[in-house]
Design an enzyme around this catalytic site. Structure first.
Site, short mmCIF file in Angstrom:
data_model
loop_
_atom_site.label_atom_id
_atom_site.label_comp_id
_atom_site.label_asym_id
_atom_site.label_seq_id
_atom_site.Cartn_x
_atom_site.Cartn_y
_atom_site.Cartn_z
N ASP A 24 21.41 -35.27 35.52
CA ASP A 24 21.91 -35.93 34.31
C ASP A 24 21.15 -37.21 34.01
O ASP A 24 20.69 -37.89 34.93
CB ASP A 24 23.41 -36.23 34.50
CG ASP A 24 24.10 -36.51 33.17
OD1 ASP A 24 23.56 -36.11 32.11
OD2 ASP A 24 25.18 -37.11 33.19
N GLY A 25 21.03 -37.52 32.73
CA GLY A 25 20.45 -38.80 32.33
C GLY A 25 19.13 -38.72 31.59
O GLY A 25 18.53 -39.75 31.28
N GLY B 226 18.52 -37.88 28.48
CA GLY B 226 18.63 -38.44 27.13
C GLY B 226 18.57 -39.96 27.17
O GLY B 226 17.84 -40.59 26.38
N TRP C 211 17.32 -41.81 29.49
CA TRP C 211 15.99 -42.22 29.96
C TRP C 211 15.03 -42.33 28.77
O TRP C 211 14.27 -43.29 28.65
CB TRP C 211 15.48 -41.20 30.97
CG TRP C 211 14.23 -41.57 31.69
CD1 TRP C 211 14.11 -42.26 32.86
CD2 TRP C 211 12.88 -41.26 31.27
NE1 TRP C 211 12.79 -42.41 33.19
CE2 TRP C 211 12.01 -41.80 32.24
CE3 TRP C 211 12.34 -40.59 30.17
CZ2 TRP C 211 10.63 -41.69 32.15
CZ3 TRP C 211 10.96 -40.47 30.08
CH2 TRP C 211 10.12 -41.02 31.06
N HIS D 276 13.89 -34.83 28.62
CA HIS D 276 13.99 -33.51 29.27
C HIS D 276 12.63 -33.10 29.84
O HIS D 276 12.55 -32.53 30.92
CB HIS D 276 14.48 -32.46 28.27
CG HIS D 276 15.88 -32.71 27.76
ND1 HIS D 276 16.94 -32.99 28.59
CD2 HIS D 276 16.39 -32.74 26.50
CE1 HIS D 276 18.04 -33.16 27.88
NE2 HIS D 276 17.72 -33.01 26.60
N SER E 87 24.66 -26.19 30.63
CA SER E 87 26.05 -25.78 30.82
C SER E 87 26.55 -25.01 29.60
O SER E 87 25.97 -25.08 28.51
CB SER E 87 26.94 -27.02 31.05
OG SER E 87 27.11 -27.73 29.84
N GLU F 289 28.98 -25.86 27.99
CA GLU F 289 29.38 -26.90 27.04
C GLU F 289 28.18 -27.50 26.30
O GLU F 289 28.33 -28.09 25.23
CB GLU F 289 30.14 -28.01 27.77
CG GLU F 289 31.53 -27.60 28.28
CD GLU F 289 31.50 -26.69 29.51
OE1 GLU F 289 30.49 -26.72 30.26
OE2 GLU F 289 32.47 -25.93 29.71
N LEU G 147 12.58 -20.36 49.96
CA LEU G 147 13.53 -21.24 49.27
C LEU G 147 14.14 -20.41 48.14
O LEU G 147 13.39 -19.76 47.40
CB LEU G 147 12.82 -22.47 48.67
CG LEU G 147 13.61 -23.29 47.63
CD1 LEU G 147 14.81 -23.98 48.27
CD2 LEU G 147 12.72 -24.34 46.97
N ARG H 50 31.58 -37.22 37.80
CA ARG H 50 32.34 -36.01 37.45
C ARG H 50 31.50 -34.79 37.77
O ARG H 50 30.29 -34.88 37.95
CB ARG H 50 32.76 -36.03 35.98
CG ARG H 50 31.65 -36.27 35.00
CD ARG H 50 32.15 -36.18 33.54
NE ARG H 50 31.11 -36.57 32.61
CZ ARG H 50 31.03 -37.78 32.04
NH1 ARG H 50 31.94 -38.70 32.29
NH2 ARG H 50 30.06 -38.06 31.20
N SER I 137 31.63 -31.85 35.85
CA SER I 137 31.21 -31.16 34.62
C SER I 137 31.07 -29.64 34.76
O SER I 137 30.06 -29.06 34.34
CB SER I 137 29.90 -31.77 34.09
OG SER I 137 30.04 -33.15 33.87
C1 IPE Z 1 25.97 -31.75 33.01
O1 IPE Z 1 25.47 -32.79 32.24
C2 IPE Z 1 25.26 -30.46 32.69
C3 IPE Z 1 23.88 -30.40 33.15
C4 IPE Z 1 23.27 -31.27 33.92
C5 IPE Z 1 23.16 -29.23 32.71
P1 IPE Z 1 26.16 -33.21 30.88
O2 IPE Z 1 25.42 -34.39 30.37
O3 IPE Z 1 26.26 -32.04 29.97
O4 IPE Z 1 27.63 -33.60 31.37
P2 IPE Z 1 28.76 -34.46 30.66
O5 IPE Z 1 28.88 -33.95 29.26
O6 IPE Z 1 28.31 -35.88 30.69
O7 IPE Z 1 29.98 -34.26 31.49
C1 IPE Z 2 20.84 -33.80 31.49
O1 IPE Z 2 20.51 -34.93 30.78
C2 IPE Z 2 20.17 -32.55 30.99
C3 IPE Z 2 21.06 -31.58 30.34
C4 IPE Z 2 22.34 -31.67 30.24
C5 IPE Z 2 20.41 -30.43 29.74
P1 IPE Z 2 21.31 -35.31 29.46
O2 IPE Z 2 20.63 -34.67 28.30
O3 IPE Z 2 22.74 -35.00 29.61
O4 IPE Z 2 21.08 -36.88 29.41
P2 IPE Z 2 22.15 -37.98 29.01
O5 IPE Z 2 23.32 -37.80 29.92
O6 IPE Z 2 22.49 -37.76 27.57
O7 IPE Z 2 21.43 -39.27 29.26
MG MG Z 3 24.36 -36.06 30.25
#
Ligand code: IPE
Ligand code: IPE
Ligand code: MG
Length: 248
Positions: free
Chosen positions: A18-19, A21, A23, A35, A63, A65, A129, A192, A194
């Site tokens: 996660d993170g 976006g 970044w 990404h 996900s 979602e 792996l 969390r 998720s």
């Molecule tokens: C969790 O990240 C799903 C993946 C890493 C693919 P999200 O960014 O979608 O999670 P939430 O929405 O913050 O819970």
């Molecule tokens: C995780 O990074 C990648 C995916 C869920 C595909 P995010 O895209 O959720 O990045 P943030 O959480 O918005 O920073």
């Molecule tokens: Mg995210």
């Protein structure tokens, strides 16, 4: 940094990457840029698992979602995945890495699904792996699918309701033949799960990093492993029992 004890490595690591976006946003760039950079972390962490002989690495890539995101981001993610599978397949073959998919194939664009299936097929004989990508994945959906399949087997006489144990239920999941994850890492500072591996993470150790996924590389992964190795996994017992290794 403390060194890693090869005898105490997790057998299965799951990562909620996660993170990306945030970044990119910090750099005044489009989320897709994050990404793309995150894909470099994927490569680095997978190489590290291969080197350390950690047998299972499961990465949460998309996900159920995540479909709610803007269409442009969703399609850029598919295109990135498609390019990533194409560019990484030779290394996977070379390093004898087996690729697997956890999740619902339905909904994944045809071309990406074809690329995914090709990589899965071409690496199906390897076992150094097992790299699993959770794509179009949801933990609840996986559990529901398993429940439905078991119900179907009961209806068709292959099982009795009372056959349903932990092990039998696990065998209906996408991860049927995997060990449960020992360690779940989440980057991006959120606490969390998720909808990731809900059934399987019953006794996983959780590790959260404040770092955003594109900044999470070999060094940070090693730190997570060192932290994991310092945990006492009690599985419901007392600490004293573990030391004496008895139930007295
Ligand atoms: C969790 O990240 C799903 C993946 C890493 C693919 P999200 O960014 O979608 O999670 P939430 O929405 O913050 O819970
Ligand atoms: C995780 O990074 C990648 C995916 C869920 C595909 P995010 O895209 O959720 O990045 P943030 O959480 O918005 O920073
Ligand atoms: Mg995210």
């Amino acid at each position: 940094m403390q060194s890693i004890d090869p005898a105490k490595l997790p057998r299965h690591v799951g990562i909620i990457m996660d993170g990306n976006g945030r970044w990119a946003k910090q750099r005044f760039r489009n989320r897709i840029f994050g990404h793309e950079e995150g894909a470099n972390s994927v490569r680095e962490v997978a190489r590290c698992c291969r080197k350390l002989e950690i047998p299972y690495l499961t990465l949460y890539a998309f996900s159920k979602e995540n479909w709610q995101r803007p269409k442009s981001e969703v399609s850029a993610l598919w295109s990135l995945l498609d390019r990533f599978l194409e560019s990484e397949l030779p290394e996977m073959v070379d390093k004898e890495i087996r690729l697997r998919h956890l999740g619902d194939p339905e909904g994944i664009p045809e071309d990406v699904l074809a690329r995914l299936r090709k990589a899965i097929d071409e690496t199906s004989g390897f076992d150094k792996l097992t790299l699993s990508l959770a794509i179009n994945y949801g933990g609840r959906q996986e559990i529901l699918l398993a429940a439905r399949k078991f119900a179907q087997d009961v209806q068709e006489g292959r099982h009795l309701p009372e056959d349903l144990t932990d092990e039998v239920f696990s065998s209906y999941l996408f991860t049927a033949d995997y060990p449960d994850p020992d360690l779940i890492i989440r980057t991006g500072g959120e606490y969390r799960v998720s909808n990731f591996l809900l059934w399987q993470l019953a006794y996983a150790e959780l590790y959260t990093s404040q770092l955003l996924w594109p900044d999470f590389r070999e060094e940070q992964f090693m730190e997570a492993l060192v932290d994991y190795q310092g945990r006492e996994r009690r599985f419901g017992k007392t600490g004293d029992q573990l030391k004496s290794d008895s139930t007295d």
